[in-house]
Design an enzyme around this catalytic site. Structure first.
Site, PDB file in Angstrom:
ATOM      1  N   SER A 108      13.270 -10.099  -2.614  1.00  0.00           N
ATOM      2  CA  SER A 108      12.636  -8.732  -3.183  1.00  0.00           C
ATOM      3  C   SER A 108      12.923  -7.683  -2.074  1.00  0.00           C
ATOM      4  CB  SER A 108      11.159  -9.101  -3.311  1.00  0.00           C
ATOM      5  OG  SER A 108      10.354  -8.116  -3.810  1.00  0.00           O
ATOM      6  N   ASP A 158      11.041 -10.493 -14.964  1.00  0.00           N
ATOM      7  CA  ASP A 158      10.776  -9.996 -13.954  1.00  0.00           C
ATOM      8  C   ASP A 158       9.893  -8.572 -13.948  1.00  0.00           C
ATOM      9  OD1 ASP A 158      10.198  -8.490 -11.404  1.00  0.00           O
ATOM     10  OD2 ASP A 158      12.108  -9.461 -10.510  1.00  0.00           O
ATOM     11  N   HIS A 189       9.364 -12.607 -10.989  1.00  0.00           N
ATOM     12  CA  HIS A 189       9.733 -11.915  -9.713  1.00  0.00           C
ATOM     13  C   HIS A 189       9.794 -13.267  -8.751  1.00  0.00           C
ATOM     14  CE1 HIS A 189      10.756  -8.687  -7.217  1.00  0.00           C
ATOM     15  NE2 HIS A 189       9.855  -9.229  -6.568  1.00  0.00           N
TER      16      HIS A 189
HETATM   17  C1  MLT Z   1      10.201  -2.951  -2.862  1.00  0.00           C
HETATM   18  O1  MLT Z   1       9.646  -2.397  -2.752  1.00  0.00           O
HETATM   19  O2  MLT Z   1      11.304  -3.397  -2.027  1.00  0.00           O
HETATM   20  C2  MLT Z   1      10.446  -3.604  -4.260  1.00  0.00           C
HETATM   21  O3  MLT Z   1       9.474  -2.958  -5.063  1.00  0.00           O
HETATM   22  C3  MLT Z   1       9.993  -5.040  -4.149  1.00  0.00           C
HETATM   23  C4  MLT Z   1       8.951  -5.416  -3.512  1.00  0.00           C
HETATM   24  O4  MLT Z   1       8.802  -5.706  -2.358  1.00  0.00           O
HETATM   25  O5  MLT Z   1       7.937  -5.612  -4.407  1.00  0.00           O
END
Ligand code: MLT
Length: 206
Positions: A108, A158, A189
């Site tokens: 992520s 996701d 996700h």
């Molecule tokens: C981010 O901010 O890198 C993406 O939105 C993924 C997350 O951290 O939720």
């Protein structure tokens, strides 16, 4: 180069016991820390050295690797700056811990800064597994990624990463010469057993 860069990030380090394994750089998601992905690293690459920094941005109480303006909308100037700081840390840690160039395993937010590092500082990484990554830059910079192995694992359901965004990232990396293995797993996700199996198989080929 900051001589104290290894101490510039709170991090966990586990020395490797299998010298044939490429070290892993573990990059947690929003709200995680340096301990989060250690069990994953031990599972997918037994015996590999594990280097796991904690992101230095706080969103409320939640550590991240760079600032965002809203979910999925990044502060690109901050991302660039933090990518270079993290790359400097990795170079210092390689010297201090006597490590080969690591393969990043990012989830992520950690996958997104790993994707940014591939584009801004490609020489720092041997490759990268990007779990639920999205395109970090609206206009991606050119990078020489010839021969770099990249695995991109996306979730079919996701709610954070649109399928076309992950596909754009895969195309950007492949367009710069990376050997991209992009798979979509039937989940959201969060990570699933399918991710772990695909990641382990891909790492075993490194
Ligand atoms: C981010 O901010 O890198 C993406 O939105 C993924 C997350 O951290 O939720």
């Amino acid at each position: 180069m900051d001589a104290d860069a290894t101490t510039s990030f709170i991090h966990a380090f586990e020395p490797g016991s299998d010298p044939t394994r490429t070290p892993l750089l573990l990059l947690h998601g929003t709200g995680g820390d340096e301990r989060d992905l250690l069990p994953l690293g031990r599972t997918v690459a037994p015996g590999a050295a594990l280097l796991s920094p904690r992101g230095q941005v706080l969103e409320g109480p939640m550590p991240r690797f760079f600032r965002r303006l809203s979910e999925g909308v990044f502060d690109e100037d901050d991302l660039r700056r933090r990518t270079h700081e993290l790359a400097d840390f990795i170079e210092a840690a390689r010297r201090d811990y006597d490590l080969a160039a690591p393969v990043a395993v990012g989830f992520s937010n950690g996958a997104n800064i790993a994707a940014s590092m591939l584009l801004l500082r490609p020489q720092v990484l041997a490759g990268a597994a990007l779990l639920r990554a999205m395109s970090p830059f609206a206009t991606p910079p050119k990078a020489d990624l010839a021969g770099r192995r990249v695995q991109l694992l996306s979730g079919a359901f996701d709610p954070i990463v649109p399928a076309q965004d992950a596909a754009r990232l895969a195309a950007t990396l492949a367009g710069n010469g990376a050997l991209v293995d992009h798979r979509t797993v039937p989940t959201g996700h969060g990570l699933s057993q399918a991710d772990i199996g695909l990641l382990k198989t891909w790492l075993d080929k490194a």
